[in-house]
Design a protein around this motif. Sequence first.
Motif, PDB file in Angstrom:
ATOM      1  N   LEU A 102       0.880  -1.382  -0.511  1.00 44.45           N
ATOM      2  CA  LEU A 102      -0.265   0.224  -0.210  1.00 44.45           C
ATOM      3  C   LEU A 102       1.031   1.206   0.054  1.00 44.45           C
ATOM      4  N   ALA A 103       0.190   2.079  -1.004  1.00 46.03           N
ATOM      5  CA  ALA A 103       1.045   3.159  -1.235  1.00 46.03           C
ATOM      6  C   ALA A 103       1.708   4.069   0.009  1.00 46.03           C
ATOM      7  N   GLU A 104       0.504   3.931   0.976  1.00 41.15           N
ATOM      8  CA  GLU A 104       0.252   4.957   2.267  1.00 41.15           C
ATOM      9  C   GLU A 104       1.063   4.001   3.371  1.00 41.15           C
ATOM     10  N   THR A 105       1.490   3.012   3.128  1.00 43.31           N
ATOM     11  CA  THR A 105       2.563   2.816   4.226  1.00 43.31           C
ATOM     12  C   THR A 105       4.202   2.630   3.895  1.00 43.31           C
ATOM     13  N   VAL A 106       4.209   3.485   2.633  1.00 44.16           N
ATOM     14  CA  VAL A 106       5.880   3.368   1.652  1.00 44.16           C
ATOM     15  C   VAL A 106       6.562   5.204   2.611  1.00 44.16           C
ATOM     16  N   GLU A 107       7.169   5.113   3.314  1.00 42.56           N
ATOM     17  CA  GLU A 107       7.789   6.656   3.646  1.00 42.56           C
ATOM     18  C   GLU A 107       8.884   7.030   2.268  1.00 42.56           C
ATOM     19  N   ASP A 108       9.535   6.691   2.194  1.00 38.97           N
ATOM     20  CA  ASP A 108      10.100   6.808   0.747  1.00 38.97           C
ATOM     21  C   ASP A 108       9.935   5.913  -0.389  1.00 38.97           C
ATOM     22  N   PRO A 109       9.676   6.230  -1.701  1.00 33.47           N
ATOM     23  CA  PRO A 109       9.314   5.427  -2.627  1.00 33.47           C
ATOM     24  C   PRO A 109      10.766   5.038  -2.861  1.00 33.47           C
ATOM     25  N   TYR A 110      11.720   6.354  -3.147  1.00 30.35           N
ATOM     26  CA  TYR A 110      12.995   5.839  -3.577  1.00 30.35           C
ATOM     27  C   TYR A 110      14.102   5.407  -3.102  1.00 30.35           C
ATOM     28  N   ALA A 111      13.831   4.272  -1.775  1.00 27.17           N
ATOM     29  CA  ALA A 111      14.567   3.626  -1.030  1.00 27.17           C
ATOM     30  C   ALA A 111      14.457   2.813  -1.300  1.00 27.17           C
ATOM     31  N   PHE A 112      13.474   2.121  -1.980  1.00 27.62           N
ATOM     32  CA  PHE A 112      13.171   0.802  -2.633  1.00 27.62           C
ATOM     33  C   PHE A 112      14.760  -0.051  -2.667  1.00 27.62           C
ATOM     34  N   GLN A 113      14.453  -1.440  -2.135  1.00 26.50           N
ATOM     35  CA  GLN A 113      16.214  -1.659  -2.465  1.00 26.50           C
ATOM     36  C   GLN A 113      16.057  -3.318  -3.232  1.00 26.50           C
TER      37      GLN A 113
END
Length: 299
Positions: free
Chosen positions: A199-210
């Motif tokens: 869920l998008a609202e649970t992702v603090e920073d989408p540019y930190a996905f590994q």
Amino acid sequence: MRIIRFLQEGSEPVLAALTDQSEVYLLGQTDFMELVREAEVRQRTTLELVQETIAASEPLAVKAEELELLVPLEAAEVWACGVTYERSRDARNYEATGGRLDTTTFYDKVYDAERPEIFFKSTAARTVAPDRDLYLRSDSNWQIPEPELGLVLSRDGRVVGYTIGNDMSCRDIEGENPLYLPQAKMWKGSCSIGPAIRLAETVEDPYAFQIVCRIFRDGEKVVEGSASTGQLKRRFDELVAYLLRDNTIFDGTVLLTGTCIVPPDDFTLADGDRIEIEIGGIGVLANPVRSQAKGSLLV
């Protein structure tokens, strides 16, 4: 919080919440975008609606890895972006020039241009679920997976979730002529998504996905690479804005955002290989690879 779809008792698709503690809770919907729309009607966020459901129920007495997972949503359309990472640009240049990286190509121009590369990748009928077979194109001798973060979009372009996508590619066909891009990218069994939607609202920073990609052959790991969405050249809102420009998209459209992991130039997928793409917080999308006879039908 992640959302999954699976076959209940071997026949009926159901939607479920998968908590970070790996507990599985059945939801009342069978489609992810139905869940999103119901939350809007109730003036709740999707997360709030899921949390209310969890609070009023008990987890299933089953482990997530025991479930027969389906694609987390049946996306009417899957689109993909190219040359969004420097590594992708370099790989495309290598294909187009036969290894002469000192030559400027249209891939350099796209990488630096205002307009991104966006192309049509797949439909619901062509998109493969986790642990189902991906297929090699019969007229290509240089094929690779492209591990990518996927944006799950509402019809108005809001990012409502994140998933994993495998944008299978034929490097020789694309390198031969850029006009062959649709054939290099789209054939039966050339795209998979899953195993879940974060869920998008649970992702603090989408540019930190590994992101990690592993390829196994005869049980041995032959390729492994890693990257971060922080290496992206472009922003997600920029990519979505261009997809929406003079275009209509459907609820649940998936936009793959490009790859930064490319196997060595002397590597090509083979029948029997297994691809694993892992993105922290979403899961592992694993698919075996199979060859196919010319003219065969994928069922």
